[in-house]
Motif scaffolding. Structure first.
Motif, PDB file in Angstrom:
ATOM      1  N   PHE A  17       0.831  -1.210   0.000  1.00 19.40           N
ATOM      2  CA  PHE A  17       0.000   0.000   0.000  1.00 19.40           C
ATOM      3  C   PHE A  17       0.865   1.258   0.000  1.00 19.40           C
ATOM      4  O   PHE A  17       0.533   2.245  -0.680  1.00 19.40           O
ATOM      5  CB  PHE A  17      -0.919   0.006   1.220  1.00 19.40           C
ATOM      6  CG  PHE A  17      -1.951  -1.105   1.225  1.00 19.40           C
ATOM      7  CD1 PHE A  17      -2.272  -1.784   0.068  1.00 19.40           C
ATOM      8  CD2 PHE A  17      -2.595  -1.469   2.402  1.00 19.40           C
ATOM      9  CE1 PHE A  17      -3.211  -2.798   0.065  1.00 19.40           C
ATOM     10  CE2 PHE A  17      -3.530  -2.472   2.418  1.00 19.40           C
ATOM     11  CZ  PHE A  17      -3.846  -3.144   1.250  1.00 19.40           C
ATOM     12  N   SER A  18       1.950   1.234   0.738  1.00 17.79           N
ATOM     13  CA  SER A  18       2.830   2.412   0.788  1.00 17.79           C
ATOM     14  C   SER A  18       3.387   2.728  -0.589  1.00 17.79           C
ATOM     15  O   SER A  18       3.463   3.901  -0.993  1.00 17.79           O
ATOM     16  CB  SER A  18       3.967   2.178   1.782  1.00 17.79           C
ATOM     17  OG  SER A  18       3.483   2.036   3.095  1.00 17.79           O
ATOM     18  N   GLN A  19       3.770   1.700  -1.324  1.00 13.86           N
ATOM     19  CA  GLN A  19       4.325   1.914  -2.658  1.00 13.86           C
ATOM     20  C   GLN A  19       3.282   2.489  -3.616  1.00 13.86           C
ATOM     21  O   GLN A  19       3.594   3.340  -4.460  1.00 13.86           O
ATOM     22  CB  GLN A  19       4.877   0.592  -3.196  1.00 13.86           C
ATOM     23  CG  GLN A  19       5.601   0.715  -4.518  1.00 13.86           C
ATOM     24  CD  GLN A  19       6.213  -0.603  -4.956  1.00 13.86           C
ATOM     25  OE1 GLN A  19       6.078  -1.615  -4.281  1.00 13.86           O
ATOM     26  NE2 GLN A  19       6.902  -0.593  -6.081  1.00 13.86           N
ATOM     27  N   LEU A  20       2.034   2.064  -3.471  1.00 14.81           N
ATOM     28  CA  LEU A  20       0.980   2.556  -4.360  1.00 14.81           C
ATOM     29  C   LEU A  20       0.580   4.000  -4.024  1.00 14.81           C
ATOM     30  O   LEU A  20       0.270   4.785  -4.920  1.00 14.81           O
ATOM     31  CB  LEU A  20      -0.248   1.645  -4.270  1.00 14.81           C
ATOM     32  CG  LEU A  20      -0.083   0.237  -4.868  1.00 14.81           C
ATOM     33  CD1 LEU A  20      -1.301  -0.617  -4.538  1.00 14.81           C
ATOM     34  CD2 LEU A  20       0.125   0.307  -6.373  1.00 14.81           C
ATOM     35  N   LEU A  21       0.582   4.355  -2.754  1.00 15.11           N
ATOM     36  CA  LEU A  21       0.125   5.677  -2.347  1.00 15.11           C
ATOM     37  C   LEU A  21       1.212   6.747  -2.444  1.00 15.11           C
ATOM     38  O   LEU A  21       0.896   7.940  -2.463  1.00 15.11           O
ATOM     39  CB  LEU A  21      -0.413   5.619  -0.914  1.00 15.11           C
ATOM     40  CG  LEU A  21      -1.714   4.846  -0.709  1.00 15.11           C
ATOM     41  CD1 LEU A  21      -2.024   4.718   0.768  1.00 15.11           C
ATOM     42  CD2 LEU A  21      -2.868   5.529  -1.450  1.00 15.11           C
ATOM     43  N   ARG A  22       2.453   6.332  -2.502  1.00 13.69           N
ATOM     44  CA  ARG A  22       3.547   7.310  -2.490  1.00 13.69           C
ATOM     45  C   ARG A  22       3.468   8.306  -3.647  1.00 13.69           C
ATOM     46  O   ARG A  22       3.701   9.507  -3.440  1.00 13.69           O
ATOM     47  CB  ARG A  22       4.899   6.578  -2.497  1.00 13.69           C
ATOM     48  CG  ARG A  22       6.094   7.506  -2.259  1.00 13.69           C
ATOM     49  CD  ARG A  22       7.376   6.716  -2.102  1.00 13.69           C
ATOM     50  NE  ARG A  22       7.315   5.860  -0.940  1.00 13.69           N
ATOM     51  CZ  ARG A  22       7.384   4.542  -0.979  1.00 13.69           C
ATOM     52  NH1 ARG A  22       7.480   3.903  -2.137  1.00 13.69           N
ATOM     53  NH2 ARG A  22       7.339   3.816   0.133  1.00 13.69           N
ATOM     54  N   PRO A  23       3.146   7.903  -4.884  1.00 15.88           N
ATOM     55  CA  PRO A  23       3.053   8.901  -5.962  1.00 15.88           C
ATOM     56  C   PRO A  23       1.980   9.961  -5.724  1.00 15.88           C
ATOM     57  O   PRO A  23       2.062  11.047  -6.308  1.00 15.88           O
ATOM     58  CB  PRO A  23       2.740   8.045  -7.205  1.00 15.88           C
ATOM     59  CG  PRO A  23       3.243   6.688  -6.879  1.00 15.88           C
ATOM     60  CD  PRO A  23       3.026   6.524  -5.419  1.00 15.88           C
ATOM     61  N   LEU A  24       0.983   9.695  -4.881  1.00 13.12           N
ATOM     62  CA  LEU A  24      -0.055  10.687  -4.596  1.00 13.12           C
ATOM     63  C   LEU A  24       0.370  11.660  -3.499  1.00 13.12           C
ATOM     64  O   LEU A  24      -0.364  12.614  -3.204  1.00 13.12           O
ATOM     65  CB  LEU A  24      -1.357   9.994  -4.166  1.00 13.12           C
ATOM     66  CG  LEU A  24      -1.959   8.963  -5.127  1.00 13.12           C
ATOM     67  CD1 LEU A  24      -3.286   8.467  -4.590  1.00 13.12           C
ATOM     68  CD2 LEU A  24      -2.129   9.558  -6.509  1.00 13.12           C
ATOM     69  N   GLY A  25       1.537  11.393  -2.897  1.00 16.28           N
ATOM     70  CA  GLY A  25       1.990  12.248  -1.813  1.00 16.28           C
ATOM     71  C   GLY A  25       1.495  11.813  -0.458  1.00 16.28           C
ATOM     72  O   GLY A  25       1.647  12.556   0.527  1.00 16.28           O
ATOM     73  N   PHE A  26       0.926  10.599  -0.361  1.00 14.31           N
ATOM     74  CA  PHE A  26       0.419  10.097   0.909  1.00 14.31           C
ATOM     75  C   PHE A  26       1.344   9.012   1.464  1.00 14.31           C
ATOM     76  O   PHE A  26       1.942   8.229   0.715  1.00 14.31           O
ATOM     77  CB  PHE A  26      -0.981   9.498   0.746  1.00 14.31           C
ATOM     78  CG  PHE A  26      -2.055  10.505   0.489  1.00 14.31           C
ATOM     79  CD1 PHE A  26      -2.404  11.431   1.454  1.00 14.31           C
ATOM     80  CD2 PHE A  26      -2.728  10.515  -0.725  1.00 14.31           C
ATOM     81  CE1 PHE A  26      -3.404  12.358   1.220  1.00 14.31           C
ATOM     82  CE2 PHE A  26      -3.724  11.434  -0.967  1.00 14.31           C
ATOM     83  CZ  PHE A  26      -4.063  12.373   0.011  1.00 14.31           C
ATOM     84  N   SER A  27       1.441   8.941   2.778  1.00 12.88           N
ATOM     85  CA  SER A  27       2.070   7.821   3.460  1.00 12.88           C
ATOM     86  C   SER A  27       1.086   7.298   4.504  1.00 12.88           C
ATOM     87  O   SER A  27       0.118   7.988   4.861  1.00 12.88           O
ATOM     88  CB  SER A  27       3.381   8.244   4.125  1.00 12.88           C
ATOM     89  OG  SER A  27       3.162   9.301   5.047  1.00 12.88           O
ATOM     90  N   ILE A  28       1.302   6.104   4.979  1.00 11.51           N
ATOM     91  CA  ILE A  28       0.338   5.453   5.869  1.00 11.51           C
ATOM     92  C   ILE A  28       0.636   5.827   7.315  1.00 11.51           C
ATOM     93  O   ILE A  28       1.770   5.667   7.786  1.00 11.51           O
ATOM     94  CB  ILE A  28       0.379   3.927   5.678  1.00 11.51           C
ATOM     95  CG1 ILE A  28      -0.038   3.571   4.244  1.00 11.51           C
ATOM     96  CG2 ILE A  28      -0.521   3.227   6.687  1.00 11.51           C
ATOM     97  CD1 ILE A  28       0.068   2.097   3.927  1.00 11.51           C
ATOM     98  N   ALA A  29      -0.377   6.299   8.004  1.00 14.77           N
ATOM     99  CA  ALA A  29      -0.255   6.569   9.437  1.00 14.77           C
ATOM    100  C   ALA A  29      -0.707   5.371  10.261  1.00 14.77           C
ATOM    101  O   ALA A  29      -0.132   5.078  11.311  1.00 14.77           O
ATOM    102  CB  ALA A  29      -1.076   7.798   9.819  1.00 14.77           C
ATOM    103  N   ARG A  30      -1.724   4.651   9.775  1.00 13.58           N
ATOM    104  CA  ARG A  30      -2.257   3.494  10.506  1.00 13.58           C
ATOM    105  C   ARG A  30      -2.856   2.517   9.502  1.00 13.58           C
ATOM    106  O   ARG A  30      -3.586   2.911   8.585  1.00 13.58           O
ATOM    107  CB  ARG A  30      -3.322   3.941  11.514  1.00 13.58           C
ATOM    108  CG  ARG A  30      -3.986   2.806  12.290  1.00 13.58           C
ATOM    109  CD  ARG A  30      -5.078   3.360  13.194  1.00 13.58           C
ATOM    110  NE  ARG A  30      -5.889   2.304  13.793  1.00 13.58           N
ATOM    111  CZ  ARG A  30      -5.622   1.714  14.957  1.00 13.58           C
ATOM    112  NH1 ARG A  30      -4.570   2.110  15.662  1.00 13.58           N
ATOM    113  NH2 ARG A  30      -6.406   0.766  15.437  1.00 13.58           N
TER     114      ARG A  30
END
Length: 291
Positions: free
Chosen positions: A196-209
């Motif tokens: 999930f982190s790899q998929l969300l990184r291009p959007l500028g998001f990282s996982i908090a929980r």
């Protein structure tokens, strides 16, 4: 009456051989007589060899053992130095030296390397340890530290393999993302976190929980992006990567300009998603001054 006399057919005359002896008639072969010692049966020493080989090995082993016992007092020495190698960021060399101090009293050949390695690997920040002798009186320890990737609930950290460890200073790692789930699912939660982190990184998001709930559904909260916007994502139980990719496509096409007003995105639908909007607080009218 005419009579004729016939002489018997005679064999052709041969020239006499030198020495005056006539040539022998017919074929002849000279057979050399074997010596008496060659005609006797040879003794068979194979049973004796089979008996002597094990005996020779036993004698050799006894000689080596006796020599080792005589030389051992001269070869075995007190340990003069223990060197610790490895990129240590979370644990000090002093803490390591104190942990192995009881083993330093043993001699070079008598020190229990396996027990020393086990003692080191009981330290929370050490992932693996390697201990070896260096002739004539030194030990070299190679340490690999844990690499904390996330918090596991409230009481432990997770390394990159999804293995939990519990250092004392957990309050120092509140900045790490928090992963939650059943105890048996630590590795699974870590693997999904990395995907999930790899998929969300291009959007500028990282996982908090990231949470795996008891019924198998996944719940994800992001940290704030550069614009200060965060999201909650409900992923459900199946086709997680496909659902997240669908969210990314819709985010780029429609949702991105409205992120400030989006609180939650529900991706549990087979062919779409649902958006929960933030509650906009009504503006408070300024109070009118009464004279």
């Amino acid at each position: 009456m005419v009579m004729s006399l016939r002489h018997p057919t005679s064999a052709p005359l041969r020239a006499p051989q030198r020495g005056g002896k006539p040539a022998p008639r017919g074929a002849s072969r000279m057979v050399a007589k074997q010596p008496v010692r060659l005609s006797l049966p040879r003794p068979d020493f194979s049973p004796l060899k089979r008996l002597l080989w094990p005996l020779a090995l036993v004698v050799l082993g006894l000689v080596v053992y006796e020599g080792t016992q005589r030389l051992l007092p001269y070869a075995d020495r007190p340990i003069s130095r223990i060197s610790v190698q490895g990129d240590l960021r979370y644990i000090s060399q002093q803490a390591v030296q104190e942990r192995i101090a009881p083993f330093a009293a043993a001699s070079f050949l008598e020190v229990d390397l396996a027990a020393m390695r086990g003692e080191l690997e009981q330290m929370s920040w050490i992932a693996s340890a390697e201990v070896r002798r260096v002739w004539p009186d030194q030990l070299v320890i190679r340490l690999e530290e844990q690499l904390p990737i996330a918090r596991w609930g409230e009481q432990a950290l997770l390394n990159n393999q999804g293995q939990a460890f519990a250092p004392r200073e957990l309050e120092h790692y509140q900045h790490l993302p928090q992963l939650v789930g059943p105890q048996r699912a630590k590795e699974q939660v870590m693997q999904q976190y990395q995907v999930f982190s790899q998929l969300l990184r291009p959007l500028g998001f990282s996982i908090a929980r990231l949470e795996l709930r008891e019924r198998g559904s996944w719940y994800l909260t992001t940290t704030a992006n550069a614009e200060g916007h965060s999201l909650e994502l409900l992923l459900g139980r199946d086709n997680l990567v496909e659902k997240l990719r669908r969210f990314i496509a819709i985010h780029e096409a429609e949702l991105k300009p409205q992120l400030a007003n989006i609180q939650r995105v529900d991706l549990r639908y087979p062919n779409g998603l649902a958006v929960a909007w933030r509650q906009v607080e009504p503006a408070v009218a300024p109070a009118t001054a009464v004279n």
